[in-house]
Motif scaffolding. Structure first.
Motif, PDB file in Angstrom:
ATOM      1  N   GLY A 232       0.643  -1.236  -0.052  1.00  0.00           N
ATOM      2  CA  GLY A 232      -0.024  -0.163   0.106  1.00  0.00           C
ATOM      3  C   GLY A 232       0.744   1.127  -0.133  1.00  0.00           C
ATOM      4  O   GLY A 232       0.583   2.397  -0.675  1.00  0.00           O
ATOM      5  N   THR A 233       1.974   1.237   0.527  1.00  0.00           N
ATOM      6  CA  THR A 233       2.981   2.440   0.798  1.00  0.00           C
ATOM      7  C   THR A 233       3.393   2.661  -0.392  1.00  0.00           C
ATOM      8  O   THR A 233       3.404   3.937  -1.000  1.00  0.00           O
ATOM      9  CB  THR A 233       3.797   2.026   1.853  1.00  0.00           C
ATOM     10  N   LEU A 234       3.997   1.715  -1.320  1.00  0.00           N
ATOM     11  CA  LEU A 234       4.441   1.782  -2.590  1.00  0.00           C
ATOM     12  C   LEU A 234       3.610   2.579  -3.395  1.00  0.00           C
ATOM     13  O   LEU A 234       3.971   3.447  -4.337  1.00  0.00           O
ATOM     14  CB  LEU A 234       4.900   0.567  -3.449  1.00  0.00           C
TER      15      LEU A 234
ATOM     16  N   VAL B  95       0.190   9.887  -4.736  1.00  0.00           N
ATOM     17  CA  VAL B  95       0.022  10.998  -4.269  1.00  0.00           C
ATOM     18  C   VAL B  95       1.091  12.003  -5.028  1.00  0.00           C
ATOM     19  O   VAL B  95       0.532  13.240  -5.215  1.00  0.00           O
ATOM     20  CB  VAL B  95       0.311  11.035  -2.463  1.00  0.00           C
ATOM     21  N   SER B  96       2.093  11.744  -5.457  1.00  0.00           N
ATOM     22  CA  SER B  96       3.244  12.555  -6.060  1.00  0.00           C
ATOM     23  C   SER B  96       2.452  13.123  -7.153  1.00  0.00           C
ATOM     24  O   SER B  96       2.569  14.254  -7.740  1.00  0.00           O
ATOM     25  CB  SER B  96       4.278  11.904  -6.134  1.00  0.00           C
TER      26      SER B  96
ATOM     27  N   ALA C 254      -9.135   7.517  -7.993  1.00  0.00           N
ATOM     28  CA  ALA C 254     -10.405   7.765  -8.084  1.00  0.00           C
ATOM     29  C   ALA C 254     -11.152   8.010  -6.960  1.00  0.00           C
ATOM     30  O   ALA C 254     -11.873   8.952  -6.901  1.00  0.00           O
ATOM     31  CB  ALA C 254     -11.178   6.655  -9.134  1.00  0.00           C
ATOM     32  N   LEU C 255     -10.642   7.193  -5.748  1.00  0.00           N
ATOM     33  CA  LEU C 255     -11.488   7.618  -4.585  1.00  0.00           C
ATOM     34  C   LEU C 255     -11.270   9.059  -3.962  1.00  0.00           C
ATOM     35  O   LEU C 255     -12.021   9.620  -3.628  1.00  0.00           O
ATOM     36  CB  LEU C 255     -11.009   6.653  -3.666  1.00  0.00           C
TER      37      LEU C 255
ATOM     38  N   THR D 189      -6.133  11.070  -1.177  1.00  0.00           N
ATOM     39  CA  THR D 189      -5.352   9.942  -1.518  1.00  0.00           C
ATOM     40  C   THR D 189      -4.634   9.158  -0.354  1.00  0.00           C
ATOM     41  O   THR D 189      -4.601   7.960  -0.382  1.00  0.00           O
ATOM     42  CB  THR D 189      -4.440  10.491  -2.692  1.00  0.00           C
ATOM     43  N   LEU D 190      -3.946   9.815   0.361  1.00  0.00           N
ATOM     44  CA  LEU D 190      -3.320   9.332   1.563  1.00  0.00           C
ATOM     45  C   LEU D 190      -4.442   8.517   2.288  1.00  0.00           C
ATOM     46  O   LEU D 190      -4.177   7.464   2.991  1.00  0.00           O
ATOM     47  CB  LEU D 190      -2.415  10.358   2.198  1.00  0.00           C
ATOM     48  N   PHE D 191      -5.294   9.417   2.756  1.00  0.00           N
ATOM     49  CA  PHE D 191      -6.521   8.767   3.449  1.00  0.00           C
ATOM     50  C   PHE D 191      -6.927   7.510   3.088  1.00  0.00           C
ATOM     51  O   PHE D 191      -6.951   6.481   3.932  1.00  0.00           O
ATOM     52  CB  PHE D 191      -7.479   9.842   3.601  1.00  0.00           C
ATOM     53  N   TRP D 192      -7.363   7.605   1.750  1.00  0.00           N
ATOM     54  CA  TRP D 192      -7.900   6.239   1.090  1.00  0.00           C
ATOM     55  C   TRP D 192      -6.939   5.203   1.059  1.00  0.00           C
ATOM     56  O   TRP D 192      -7.163   3.992   1.159  1.00  0.00           O
ATOM     57  CB  TRP D 192      -8.590   6.508  -0.153  1.00  0.00           C
ATOM     58  N   GLY D 193      -5.550   5.847   0.967  1.00  0.00           N
ATOM     59  CA  GLY D 193      -4.503   4.527   0.868  1.00  0.00           C
ATOM     60  C   GLY D 193      -4.528   3.867   2.228  1.00  0.00           C
ATOM     61  O   GLY D 193      -4.272   2.559   2.488  1.00  0.00           O
ATOM     62  N   ILE D 194      -4.550   4.468   3.307  1.00  0.00           N
ATOM     63  CA  ILE D 194      -4.652   4.223   4.769  1.00  0.00           C
ATOM     64  C   ILE D 194      -5.840   3.016   4.767  1.00  0.00           C
ATOM     65  O   ILE D 194      -5.835   2.065   5.164  1.00  0.00           O
ATOM     66  CB  ILE D 194      -4.515   5.085   5.875  1.00  0.00           C
TER      67      ILE D 194
END
Length: 570
Positions: A158-160, A166-167, A428-429, A459-464
């Protein structure tokens, strides 16, 4: 895994992540970050659309699906080319004319803010779950391979994905999709020919298909009208059409791919490319699974493919019974190899010996029975264990039979696919949350930079959130089916809203809003009661939304009728 495999895997992943992050950083405005400044050529649109749909689950789960059930799953995609044509001539022109950032902006202009918000929320629920699963699938691989914690694997993968998404936003997603698609297709094609090279020298490809066909692995078409059957020609054409129409036409993870196209024509050409290539690609991946089945007619296969469950049974009181089943399987496998070779040899004489044919099928049925008994023992050893091991079949073959370097490449394929679909999902989220929820409720005037930063934060929020979903995920019957089931529960209702918006001027905001709520509740009830196969939920959801909308509109007193602007009409 050898050192060479690790080098291939790590170098491939680091290149994709760093390339996407460095090449696309520094977006100045929302249009550039979300729509990639509308500079994406048609072939990149097509590759990005394909990469978004082809998650790691596709390459991890589909061969295992074919190993057990044959080619029938390909029927699921039969409605896709038709859906592409409808979207090209209806959805894309309107989206481009309105210059929307998300598909749901159109619904506010056609109906009202409540309907836009409802569709956006339904999307966020199902895509949030789906993105978590696209992270979870490859995490299974490394956790099984290294014995590391599954949760740590979810976090790393998920971090990758979060780093470059995000960038660079949409441009980063589209750009990395090209590299990921190249890695994916190269790996799968090479693997197919490696499997063929591992088959006995006297076994031609044509005779390998004979063996698969004798065991009902080549039945790609089911013409029955049984609604309890999951995959038939009719469920693929009808249910698959509605699912694909909703997924590609209303799911922001796909809509955002072609909204970034240079023009209406470029976006249309990208979708047509997907319509022409997707079914053959899926058929090819299923064929790989069928060839893995043929391969194991001549090579030893484990009693159970999931190594985690093997550990459970080996540390339980049922280990003796399990080892007995393994011994029985060895005997069946030895006879199966002998009978299969006899069957192949007589095929060269243009003769199909029914006795050999029936014996070969009977041995495969015996093997299946032994595997079922093993699953029962595993369940006794641990009632929480997921005994379905379809998703581990192809992984077992990769780790145990591919040559050095190819293992790393195939794992890179699965990781690339995971990253491509996960990145599209997060992109998209975040866009939907920023434009359809946040921007509608934020107070005061905000700068373009503010909304770019907000989208990055979402993007960071939905990634988490996706990582957390992945951490609580469990194998359902089969990962690829679980993803499609989740989509089918929600897509039909959303599609019904959009079809009304495009084609039925009579229905207005209040009627469509309440009909969508009732339809969604009904679809969830039908699914929980297991009344029909999940593909039919797409048809039911869309049909209910439209039908109830027509009915409710006849009872609801609408405000004075206003002409719907031409830009909102199909």
């Amino acid at each position: 895994m050898q050192l060479l495999d690790w080098v291939v895997l790590i170098v491939t992943l680091l290149f994709i992540v760093s390339y996407g992050a460095i090449k696309t950083r520094g977006s100045k405005n929302v249009e550039e970050y979300i729509l990639g400044s509308n500079q994406t050529p048609w072939w990149t649109v097509g590759l990005s659309v394909m990469a978004t749909q082809a998650s790691a689950i596709t390459f991890l789960s589909t061969p295992g699906q074919a190993y057990h059930d044959g080619l029938g799953f390909v029927q699921f995609y039969f409605g896709l080319p038709i859906a592409m044509i409808v979207i090209c001539y209806t959805f894309i022109p309107i989206y481009h004319r309105l210059k929307v950032y998300t598909a749901y902006e159109f619904l506010e202009q056609r109906f009202d803010i409540k309907t836009r918000s409802l569709a956006a929320i339904l999307f966020l629920i199902q895509r949030g779950l789906g993105t978590g699963l696209t992270i979870y699938a490859p995490a299974i691989i490394l956790s099984s391979l290294l014995g590391w914690s599954l949760n740590w694997m979810n976090f790393i993968i998920g971090t990758l994905v979060i780093i470059y998404t995000v960038s660079g936003g949409t441009r980063a997603v589209n750009m990395t999709h090209k590299q990921q698609t190249f890695v994916i297709m190269t790996g799968m094609i090479v693997t197919f020919f490696i499997i063929l090279s591992y088959l006995p020298d006297e076994l031609s490809f044509n005779n390998a298909l004979h063996i698969a066909g004798a065991n009902d692995k080549l039945n790609a078409l089911d013409l029955s009208f049984d609604t309890d059957k999951r995959y038939t020609l009719w469920s693929g054409l009808a249910g698959g059409f509605f699912l694909m129409l909703s997924y590609f036409g209303t799911d922001q993870s796909q809509v955002q791919r072609y909204l970034s196209g240079k023009s209406i024509r470029e976006s249309q050409m990208g979708l047509i490319m997907n319509g022409l290539l997707k079914v053959p690609m899926q058929f090819f991946i299923l064929l790989i699974g069928v060839m893995v089945f043929v391969f194991f007619q001549f090579h030893a296969a484990p009693l159970h493919f999931n190594p985690n469950n093997t550990k459970i049974i080996n540390n339980s009181a049922y280990v003796g019974e399990y080892h007995k089943l393994e011994k029985d399987l060895e005997g069946v496998a030895a006879e199966k190899q002998e009978i299969s070779m006899l069957y192949v040899n007589q095929l060269y004489q243009d003769y199909d010996n029914k006795e050999l044919h029936n014996r070969m099928v009977a041995l495969n049925n015996q093997e299946k029975d032994l595997r079922d008994q093993a699953k029962e023992l595993i369940k006794k050893a641990d009632v929480k264990a997921e005994t379905n091991d379809k998703d581990y079949v192809f992984l077992y073959f990769i780790l145990n039979y591919l040559p050095k370097g190819m293992i790393g490449l195939l794992l890179a394929v699965i990781f690339s696919a995971a990253m491509s679909s996960s990145a599209s999902g997060l992109n998209a989220l975040a866009s939907t949350t920023a434009m359809d929820i946040y921007k509608r409720n934020v107070k005061g005037e905000k700068s373009e930079k503010h909304y770019v930063n907000a989208t990055k934060m979402f993007t960071l929020f939905w990634g988490i959130i996706a990582i957390l979903f992945a951490c609580i995920g469990t194998l359902f019957e089969n990962l690829i089916q679980l993803v499609n089931i989740i989509g089918s529960i929600f897509y039909g209702t959303v599609l019904g809203i959009f079809l009304v918006a495009f084609y039925i001027k009579y229905i207005r905001a209040k009627a469509i809003f309440y009909s969508a709520l009732i339809s969604q509740a009904t679809v969830i009830y039908i699914f929980l009661m297991d009344i029909v196969s999940f593909l039919w939920l797409n048809v039911i959801g869309a049909g209910l939304t439209i039908g109830l909308g027509l009915l409710l509109q006849s009872f609801i007193k609408s405000p004075p009728d206003e002409e719907i602007p031409e830009s909102l009409q199909a």
